[in-house]
Design a protein around this motif. Sequence first.
Motif, mmCIF file in Angstrom:
data_model
loop_
_atom_site.group_PDB
_atom_site.id
_atom_site.type_symbol
_atom_site.label_atom_id
_atom_site.label_comp_id
_atom_site.label_asym_id
_atom_site.label_seq_id
_atom_site.Cartn_x
_atom_site.Cartn_y
_atom_site.Cartn_z
ATOM 1 N N LEU A 261 0.832 -1.212 0.000
ATOM 2 C CA LEU A 261 0.000 0.000 0.000
ATOM 3 C C LEU A 261 0.859 1.252 0.000
ATOM 4 C CD1 LEU A 261 -2.860 -0.965 2.479
ATOM 5 C CD2 LEU A 261 -3.073 -0.583 0.011
ATOM 6 N N LYS A 262 1.906 1.281 0.809
ATOM 7 C CA LYS A 262 2.795 2.436 0.830
ATOM 8 C C LYS A 262 3.468 2.627 -0.528
ATOM 9 C CE LYS A 262 3.982 2.851 5.713
ATOM 10 N NZ LYS A 262 3.603 4.280 5.761
ATOM 11 N N SER A 263 3.847 1.533 -1.151
ATOM 12 C CA SER A 263 4.513 1.610 -2.453
ATOM 13 C C SER A 263 3.584 2.181 -3.525
ATOM 14 C CB SER A 263 5.007 0.226 -2.873
ATOM 15 O OG SER A 263 5.965 -0.272 -1.954
ATOM 16 N N LEU A 264 2.325 1.764 -3.519
ATOM 17 C CA LEU A 264 1.369 2.283 -4.497
ATOM 18 C C LEU A 264 1.007 3.736 -4.192
ATOM 19 C CD1 LEU A 264 -0.993 -0.793 -5.023
ATOM 20 C CD2 LEU A 264 1.005 -0.078 -6.364
ATOM 21 N N GLU A 265 0.888 4.066 -2.918
ATOM 22 C CA GLU A 265 0.637 5.462 -2.556
ATOM 23 C C GLU A 265 1.824 6.343 -2.947
ATOM 24 O OE1 GLU A 265 -0.144 4.912 1.560
ATOM 25 O OE2 GLU A 265 -2.221 4.252 1.244
ATOM 26 N N ASP A 266 3.041 5.787 -2.849
ATOM 27 C CA ASP A 266 4.226 6.515 -3.307
ATOM 28 C C ASP A 266 4.145 6.801 -4.805
ATOM 29 O OD1 ASP A 266 5.465 6.720 -0.882
ATOM 30 O OD2 ASP A 266 6.818 5.021 -1.170
ATOM 31 N N ARG A 267 3.659 5.829 -5.553
ATOM 32 C CA ARG A 267 3.513 6.040 -6.999
ATOM 33 C C ARG A 267 2.582 7.226 -7.271
ATOM 34 N NH1 ARG A 267 7.433 2.701 -7.980
ATOM 35 N NH2 ARG A 267 7.136 0.863 -9.302
ATOM 36 N N VAL A 268 1.463 7.266 -6.566
ATOM 37 C CA VAL A 268 0.499 8.349 -6.753
ATOM 38 C C VAL A 268 1.140 9.692 -6.444
ATOM 39 C CG1 VAL A 268 -1.635 9.378 -5.885
ATOM 40 C CG2 VAL A 268 -1.523 6.912 -6.325
ATOM 41 N N HIS A 269 1.778 9.804 -5.293
ATOM 42 C CA HIS A 269 2.382 11.071 -4.886
ATOM 43 C C HIS A 269 3.538 11.459 -5.801
ATOM 44 C CE1 HIS A 269 0.793 10.024 -0.631
ATOM 45 N NE2 HIS A 269 -0.115 10.644 -1.346
ATOM 46 N N PHE A 270 4.301 10.458 -6.236
ATOM 47 C CA PHE A 270 5.437 10.717 -7.114
ATOM 48 C C PHE A 270 4.969 11.314 -8.440
ATOM 49 C CE2 PHE A 270 9.107 9.068 -9.759
ATOM 50 C CZ PHE A 270 10.032 9.973 -9.242
ATOM 51 N N LEU A 271 3.907 10.741 -9.007
ATOM 52 C CA LEU A 271 3.369 11.288 -10.248
ATOM 53 C C LEU A 271 2.813 12.691 -10.025
ATOM 54 C CD1 LEU A 271 1.446 8.303 -11.912
ATOM 55 C CD2 LEU A 271 3.816 8.977 -12.221
ATOM 56 N N GLN A 272 2.048 12.867 -8.964
ATOM 57 C CA GLN A 272 1.443 14.166 -8.700
ATOM 58 C C GLN A 272 2.487 15.243 -8.442
ATOM 59 O OE1 GLN A 272 -1.128 13.009 -5.450
ATOM 60 N NE2 GLN A 272 -2.907 12.726 -6.800
ATOM 61 N N ASP A 273 3.580 14.879 -7.796
ATOM 62 C CA ASP A 273 4.645 15.844 -7.523
ATOM 63 C C ASP A 273 5.344 16.304 -8.791
ATOM 64 O OD1 ASP A 273 4.035 15.668 -4.873
ATOM 65 O OD2 ASP A 273 5.754 14.417 -4.328
ATOM 66 N N GLY A 274 5.114 15.586 -9.879
ATOM 67 C CA GLY A 274 5.698 15.999 -11.153
ATOM 68 C C GLY A 274 5.192 17.346 -11.628
ATOM 69 N N LEU A 275 4.068 17.808 -11.071
ATOM 70 C CA LEU A 275 3.516 19.110 -11.456
ATOM 71 C C LEU A 275 4.072 20.258 -10.622
ATOM 72 C CD1 LEU A 275 -0.258 18.359 -12.172
ATOM 73 C CD2 LEU A 275 1.523 18.997 -13.813
ATOM 74 N N ILE A 276 4.890 19.944 -9.618
ATOM 75 C CA ILE A 276 5.501 21.010 -8.820
ATOM 76 C C ILE A 276 6.569 21.695 -9.665
ATOM 77 C CG2 ILE A 276 6.831 21.548 -6.748
ATOM 78 C CD1 ILE A 276 5.581 19.118 -5.413
ATOM 79 N N THR A 277 6.433 22.991 -9.847
ATOM 80 C CA THR A 277 7.349 23.715 -10.736
ATOM 81 C C THR A 277 8.459 24.445 -9.993
ATOM 82 O OG1 THR A 277 5.896 25.655 -10.719
ATOM 83 C CG2 THR A 277 5.571 24.040 -12.487
ATOM 84 N N ASN A 278 8.481 24.362 -8.665
ATOM 85 C CA ASN A 278 9.524 24.985 -7.875
ATOM 86 C C ASN A 278 10.456 23.901 -7.346
ATOM 87 O OD1 ASN A 278 10.537 25.795 -4.982
ATOM 88 N ND2 ASN A 278 10.157 27.729 -6.045
ATOM 89 N N VAL A 279 11.748 24.013 -7.630
ATOM 90 C CA VAL A 279 12.701 22.973 -7.257
ATOM 91 C C VAL A 279 12.730 22.752 -5.745
ATOM 92 C CG1 VAL A 279 15.140 22.320 -7.239
ATOM 93 C CG2 VAL A 279 14.127 23.315 -9.288
ATOM 94 N N GLN A 280 12.742 23.848 -4.985
ATOM 95 C CA GLN A 280 12.767 23.731 -3.531
ATOM 96 C C GLN A 280 11.536 23.000 -3.012
ATOM 97 O OE1 GLN A 280 12.135 27.334 -1.114
ATOM 98 N NE2 GLN A 280 13.986 26.796 0.029
ATOM 99 N N GLU A 281 10.367 23.336 -3.537
ATOM 100 C CA GLU A 281 9.134 22.676 -3.112
ATOM 101 C C GLU A 281 9.137 21.202 -3.502
ATOM 102 O OE1 GLU A 281 5.859 24.840 -4.696
ATOM 103 O OE2 GLU A 281 6.316 26.672 -3.579
ATOM 104 N N SER A 282 9.739 20.905 -4.646
ATOM 105 C CA SER A 282 9.825 19.512 -5.083
ATOM 106 C C SER A 282 10.664 18.691 -4.113
ATOM 107 C CB SER A 282 10.421 19.448 -6.488
ATOM 108 O OG SER A 282 10.558 18.114 -6.920
ATOM 109 N N TYR A 283 11.793 19.255 -3.691
ATOM 110 C CA TYR A 283 12.627 18.582 -2.700
ATOM 111 C C TYR A 283 11.842 18.340 -1.411
ATOM 112 C CZ TYR A 283 17.269 18.708 -4.816
ATOM 113 O OH TYR A 283 18.352 18.459 -5.600
ATOM 114 N N GLU A 284 11.158 19.360 -0.941
ATOM 115 C CA GLU A 284 10.476 19.261 0.343
ATOM 116 C C GLU A 284 9.360 18.230 0.321
ATOM 117 O OE1 GLU A 284 9.437 23.256 1.425
ATOM 118 O OE2 GLU A 284 11.455 23.678 2.188
#
Length: 455
Positions: A261-284
């Motif tokens: 479950l954690k691995s699949l939830e990571d996939r979701v968040h990882f894809l969604q974080d692809g829309l973060i356009t600020n490098v610092q926010e992406s790291y955080e």
Amino acid sequence: MSMKLNWNRRVIVILSLLLVLLYGQNVFAGNAPKSTSKPLADAHEIKSLSGEDYSDLAFLKPLLAGKTVVSLGENFHRVAEYASIKTKMIKYLHEELGFDVIAFESGLGDAEFINKQADQMTATKMMQYSVLPVWHSKETLELFNYIKKSRKTAKPLELAGFDNQFTSPLLTYGVSDFISTQDKEYGKTFQQFDLQAITDFYEIMNKYGLASENKEYTQGMEQVIQRNVPEYEKYIQYIKERRKQLAAAYPKDPTIVDVVLKSLEDRVHFLQDGLITNVQESYEARDRAMAEHVEWLMKVRYPGKKVILWAHNDHLAKNTSDIRVLEDGKWGNSFKSMGELLHQKLKDKMYVVGFFMNRGKTISITTMKPFSVGPMPKGSLEQTIMQSGYKNTFVDLSGHTKAKAANSWMFKPIYAAEDGMTSEVIVPMSMRFVPKEQFDALMVIDRISTPTPAY
């Protein structure tokens, strides 16, 4: 394939290598100066970077008394000597000080499935499928050989990961097998879906670069998210509804359902974080997930066990928000890291070691082009510690509470080299911080070299 300097470096570690991994190809095609100043406070000589003679590490025993987490950093990923000395330190911590888990800056689920199959795999395969390609070297392989051997003892060294990034296809196959215990066709469908979703994600990344403000990038990433996130959510719901049945298929593995479950939830968040356009926010965003994973490992997966963390300095330092970094010719603040979040909770239960270099040669993060390093300039952190007169110097900062003549440098801002958030190579004097605020100890290696390919 073109490289874009606005990429998030520790996320792009695997971008140019992802498709290579998916299709199973090979990813790898002096003396220290003598001291002329005052003695360096609490400096210890590390006489050998490898081997089983731990006498030069014995000073660590009193320093680590009562610690439950030891963090071993690095200011650049591709350094042979870092892997060697960290392997030696991990073996010492395991054999002498009771640390039984080594957790990498790599996928949580990937390492879990490797642990389950470790007895049927070679040490090389274990390394290849559980940690990111930047550590696929003979120097790191020594650690995996040790992990393999330890599994035959009453005191095995457990392998773990705490990242949410895609690390290798092994996780895909592991989750597929897990689902197949209830529905073989659905498990097979997941395998095809997951590999395609990850491939689609990285095709956009490789074309435009992470945190891109390009409209085509945003549109492409939105399409990847809209097409794949709902499917991942269906698999998550499927597993939650059949939790008891799935758990019953793994009677000796009480955390398997949570791992999937954690691995699949990571996939979701990882894809969604692809829309973060600020490098610092992406790291955080990524570091928040990593901190949560470390807490889960300590509380649920390995309760009561002492843990070693292996990652970049930037993910481990204790107050990264206060670090100043040079990016694109401008100075700015770094990001709130996993290390900072963990330090807020663990306090003096953690011991964080930052690793730095003086000079040598290695290769860039993704292009793997050779480049030279240092010597670091006068007044830098590295040059200050090199005044110890040792080739390899370990300096404890934790025992110093007041500034004096011999330790004043620990309590004031100083410049050091690293690759920052966007660079692919080491840049001297590219960050500024107060050593005591960020690390409990510092390790400086005089001469570094390129890691030796493991296969």
